[in-house]
Every structure is written in structure tokens, then in C-alpha cells.
Design a protein around this motif. Structure first.
Motif, mmCIF file in Angstrom:
data_model
loop_
_atom_site.group_PDB
_atom_site.id
_atom_site.type_symbol
_atom_site.label_atom_id
_atom_site.label_comp_id
_atom_site.label_asym_id
_atom_site.label_seq_id
_atom_site.Cartn_x
_atom_site.Cartn_y
_atom_site.Cartn_z
ATOM 1 N N ARG A 56 -7.862 5.280 1.887
ATOM 2 C CA ARG A 56 -7.643 6.632 1.374
ATOM 3 C C ARG A 56 -8.849 7.123 0.563
ATOM 4 N NH1 ARG A 56 -2.422 4.651 1.736
ATOM 5 N NH2 ARG A 56 -0.898 6.173 2.467
ATOM 6 N N LYS A 83 -2.509 11.639 1.786
ATOM 7 C CA LYS A 83 -1.721 11.273 2.967
ATOM 8 C C LYS A 83 -2.648 11.004 4.143
ATOM 9 C CE LYS A 83 2.249 12.527 1.005
ATOM 10 N NZ LYS A 83 2.330 11.879 -0.263
ATOM 11 N N LYS A 84 -2.349 9.917 4.863
ATOM 12 C CA LYS A 84 -3.083 9.610 6.088
ATOM 13 C C LYS A 84 -2.369 10.257 7.254
ATOM 14 C CE LYS A 84 -4.508 4.907 5.037
ATOM 15 N NZ LYS A 84 -4.582 3.559 5.605
ATOM 16 N N THR A 85 -3.157 10.871 8.135
ATOM 17 C CA THR A 85 -2.614 11.326 9.406
ATOM 18 C C THR A 85 -3.281 10.488 10.491
ATOM 19 O OG1 THR A 85 -4.301 13.008 9.833
ATOM 20 C CG2 THR A 85 -2.415 13.678 8.470
ATOM 21 N N ALA A 86 -2.986 10.786 11.731
ATOM 22 C CA ALA A 86 -3.588 10.015 12.819
ATOM 23 C C ALA A 86 -5.102 10.182 12.861
ATOM 24 C CB ALA A 86 -2.976 10.430 14.150
ATOM 25 N N THR A 87 -5.599 11.326 12.409
ATOM 26 C CA THR A 87 -7.035 11.590 12.540
ATOM 27 C C THR A 87 -7.729 11.971 11.241
ATOM 28 O OG1 THR A 87 -6.571 13.895 13.064
ATOM 29 C CG2 THR A 87 -6.786 12.370 14.928
ATOM 30 N N ASP A 88 -6.966 12.130 10.157
ATOM 31 C CA ASP A 88 -7.570 12.698 8.951
ATOM 32 C C ASP A 88 -6.790 12.275 7.713
ATOM 33 O OD1 ASP A 88 -9.420 14.197 7.584
ATOM 34 O OD2 ASP A 88 -8.737 16.131 8.325
ATOM 35 N N PHE A 89 -7.166 12.853 6.598
ATOM 36 C CA PHE A 89 -6.456 12.654 5.334
ATOM 37 C C PHE A 89 -6.101 14.028 4.775
ATOM 38 C CE2 PHE A 89 -9.315 9.070 5.827
ATOM 39 C CZ PHE A 89 -8.512 7.986 5.504
ATOM 40 N N ILE A 90 -4.967 14.123 4.118
ATOM 41 C CA ILE A 90 -4.561 15.359 3.448
ATOM 42 C C ILE A 90 -4.423 15.035 1.967
ATOM 43 C CG2 ILE A 90 -2.787 17.137 3.239
ATOM 44 C CD1 ILE A 90 -2.066 16.473 6.205
#
Length: 172
Positions: free
Chosen positions: A16, A142-149
Motif C-alpha cells: 500500500r 484500498k487495493k484494487t486489481a490495478t490501482d490503489f484508492i
């Protein structure tokens, strides 16, 4: 912002901490990145100051006006890989730099890791302009499949420190 370098003390590309790094890369122009985990491990561990990649990384720090230190928090302290790299900086390698320490941890119990573990090492490297550290709970990234939010409140805190660093540069 001119001449900024991030020293990324995470040990993984999926951390992260890299979400914070990506955000700062987009927010700051003329930024260079040192991903310590991509430096040669043998040379880090054996303190080989003469390896070309170590020399190049140290030159990025030497040329920078602002140094952003990113680290995950493990066992109430910054990462070991970060310490290994900081040991390879020249004795006064952070002198006359504006330093922004940023740590990502899993619990508020480690909130003081920046002040009690990291800042003394940065000061021993000559840093006298250490801005207020930013401690971020990992649940706000937050982790997504391709990025971080990253949560908006965290972005505001990061932006405030970046603006403060820019203001200090322009005063010089």
C-alpha cells in the motif's frame, strides 16, 4: 515542485506504500524515485557504496531539495530495507534538504514510529528541516486489481505537506 526524490522503503511492489508513492508521483512534477527493493540486495547488505546503482541513487538524493521518505511500519519501526539504504547515504546526506517522512501502518499503536524511530536517523544524516510526519493507517488505502484508492482525508494531509515543502523551497 523542483527536484524532489522519493526514497521508497517498502519491500514489495504490491505494498500500500506504493499507492502513496503513485499519488505523490502524479501530484509533483520533476520527481525521481528510489525503490530500494529494486537496488541490488547483495550491495545493500554488504554496504557496497561503490556499486553504480547505489551511487546513482545517492546522487538523486544529493541533487534533491525535497526528500520524501516512504516506509511501511513493521514491529513499531520503519522497514529494515529503508535502514539498510539510509546507512549507505553520506554522513550529512540529508543536510539542507526538506524531508517529509510518511509511514503506513496497520494500527494506531505505531503512530509514534516516525517520531521515535525514523526522525532520529534522519537527524543523524543532517536533516534539520524535517516536516511533520504523516502516519497513514493501511485501511485508508484500498487495493484494487490495478490501482490503489486513497481516502480523501489522507490526500489532504499529503497535499498539505507537499505545499509546505514547496513554500519552503521558494523562500530559499
Amino acid at each position: 515542485m523542483s527536484s524532489t526524490v522519493i526514497i521508497n522503503g517498502t519491500n514489495s511492489s504490491i505494498s500500500r506504500v506504493n499507492g502513496v508513492k503513485s499519488y505523490i508521483e502524479q501530484a509533483v512534477r520533476d520527481i525521481k524515485i528510489i525503490d530500494i527493493y529494486q537496488l541490488p540486495a547483495k550491495d545493500l547488505l554488504s554496504a557496497n557504496f561503490n556499486h553504480e546503482e547505489i551511487i546513482a541513487a545517492n546522487q538523486l538524493v544529493a541533487d534533491a531539495e525535497v526528500v520524501i521518505i516512504l516506509t511501511p511500519v513493521y514491529k513499531a519501526a520503519y522497514s529494515g530495507i529503508l535502514k539498510t539504504y539510509l546507512d549507505l547515504l553520506p554522513q550529512k546526506g540529508l543536510e539542507n534538504k526538506i524531508v517529509i517522512p510518511i509511514a503506513v501502518g496497520g494500527t494506531l499503536h505505531h503512530l509514534l514510529a516516525i517520531d521515535y524511530a525514523l526522525k532520529p536517523v534522519l537527524a543523524s544524516l543532517g536533516a534539520t528541516q524535517i516536516l511533520q510526519g504523516i502516519y497513514i493507517l493501511d485501511r485508508y488505502i484500498k487495493k484494487t486489481a490495478t490501482d490503489f484508492i486513497i481516502e480523501e482525508e489522507v490526500i489532504v494531509r499529503i497535499d498539505n505537506q507537499l505545499k509546505l515543502a514547496l513554500a519552503k523551497i521558494t523562500v530559499h
